[in-house]
Scaffold this active site. Sequence first.
Site, mmCIF file in Angstrom:
data_model
loop_
_atom_site.group_PDB
_atom_site.id
_atom_site.type_symbol
_atom_site.label_atom_id
_atom_site.label_comp_id
_atom_site.label_asym_id
_atom_site.label_seq_id
_atom_site.Cartn_x
_atom_site.Cartn_y
_atom_site.Cartn_z
ATOM 1 N N ASP A 183 0.889 -1.313 0.011
ATOM 2 C CA ASP A 183 0.047 -0.119 0.034
ATOM 3 C C ASP A 183 0.836 1.121 -0.088
ATOM 4 O OD1 ASP A 183 0.897 -0.063 2.655
ATOM 5 O OD2 ASP A 183 -1.026 -0.231 3.435
ATOM 6 N N GLU A 222 -1.655 -5.554 8.335
ATOM 7 C CA GLU A 222 -0.941 -5.132 9.350
ATOM 8 C C GLU A 222 -1.412 -5.568 10.712
ATOM 9 O OE1 GLU A 222 -0.057 -0.970 9.048
ATOM 10 O OE2 GLU A 222 0.813 -1.365 7.017
ATOM 11 N N ASP A 230 -0.914 -6.213 -0.632
ATOM 12 C CA ASP A 230 -1.488 -5.529 0.642
ATOM 13 C C ASP A 230 -2.990 -5.341 0.884
ATOM 14 O OD1 ASP A 230 0.407 -4.962 2.847
ATOM 15 O OD2 ASP A 230 1.197 -3.134 1.986
ATOM 16 N N LYS A 289 -1.328 -9.576 2.332
ATOM 17 C CA LYS A 289 -0.613 -9.213 3.766
ATOM 18 C C LYS A 289 -1.627 -8.165 4.321
ATOM 19 C CE LYS A 289 2.922 -5.952 3.709
ATOM 20 N NZ LYS A 289 2.480 -4.955 4.557
ATOM 21 N N GLU A 322 8.982 -4.856 10.725
ATOM 22 C CA GLU A 322 9.308 -2.855 10.248
ATOM 23 C C GLU A 322 10.012 -2.327 11.058
ATOM 24 O OE1 GLU A 322 6.707 -1.171 7.420
ATOM 25 O OE2 GLU A 322 7.839 0.610 7.528
HETATM 26 O O1 KIV Z 1 3.356 -1.161 1.673
HETATM 27 C C1 KIV Z 1 4.661 -1.679 1.745
HETATM 28 O O2 KIV Z 1 5.496 -1.224 0.829
HETATM 29 C C2 KIV Z 1 5.061 -2.388 2.702
HETATM 30 C C3 KIV Z 1 6.535 -2.688 3.077
HETATM 31 C C4 KIV Z 1 7.264 -1.431 3.760
HETATM 32 C C5 KIV Z 1 7.036 -3.912 3.712
HETATM 33 O O3 KIV Z 1 4.351 -2.878 3.608
#
Ligand code: KIV
Length: 268
Positions: A48, A119, A87, A117, A186
């Site tokens: 994202d 968070e 994401d 993915k 991260e």
């Molecule tokens: O959105 C993104 O680029 C990420 C990376 C920082 C792992 O989540």
Amino acid sequence: MSESKRITTRSLMDMKRRGTRIAALTAYDAVMANLFDSAGIDLLLVGDSVANVVQGRDTTLPVTLDEIIYHTRAVTRGVLRAMVVADMPFMSYQVRVDEAFRNAGRIMKETDAGAVKLEGGEEHAEAVHRMTAVGIPVMGHLGLQPQSIHQYGGYRPRGTTEAEAEKILSDARILEQAGAFSIVLEKIPAELARKVTESLEIPTIGIGAGPHCDGQILVSTDMLGLTLEFQPRFVRHYESFAERATEAARRYAVDIREGTFPNESESY
Ligand code: KIV
């Protein structure tokens, strides 16, 4: 390339077991995805971060599910070997588990991605469990979570207090138990990342989390030196394409103004 050469969740687990480090980058379009895939990058994340580096936004929050689907489709079209992870955007998985489940399903059905993915830790364990139970591989993301930037008020490293470090370790274990196949760590201290990595069977992918993770990821435009205003210490610039692109565009404009482009051999 045959399906067996594709990187899967299983290949990534095998890499961890063998001690082979996983090379990951973000990608947002077919052209770059194809270059990174040809270079042997194992995992491409349609992050994202597209909000910051493609859309010119200040945070990742405005990205929509449709936008992630659009970019992920482009990336998967450019890839033969790498695993593509999409994401899940802010508020596409936080409201209700069944909504998270449905949105993850949309990404998988509409993009050809290999995984999603999200968070966060414990609070999403049920969603991770439901997704993995029906065959949607999920990558976790702990430590600095850019979607929570307004709550934390900045991009400082996470896991620097004992309480924060314990929470990250515990969340990592919960995500693994819920079925996650990998976790991005991260901006956390290297020693904490080592501890998390050693206590999990699934691979960790670090960004600003030191050298002990099972793999590393960087935002591709940072690594290529395209985003000069963003220079945290964890980014290594492997190129300085910002200067080279500006110079190429400047020479192109000069040639047009001087009437030397296009020349005869460039015309029909
Ligand atoms: O959105 C993104 O680029 C990420 C990376 C920082 C792992 O989540």
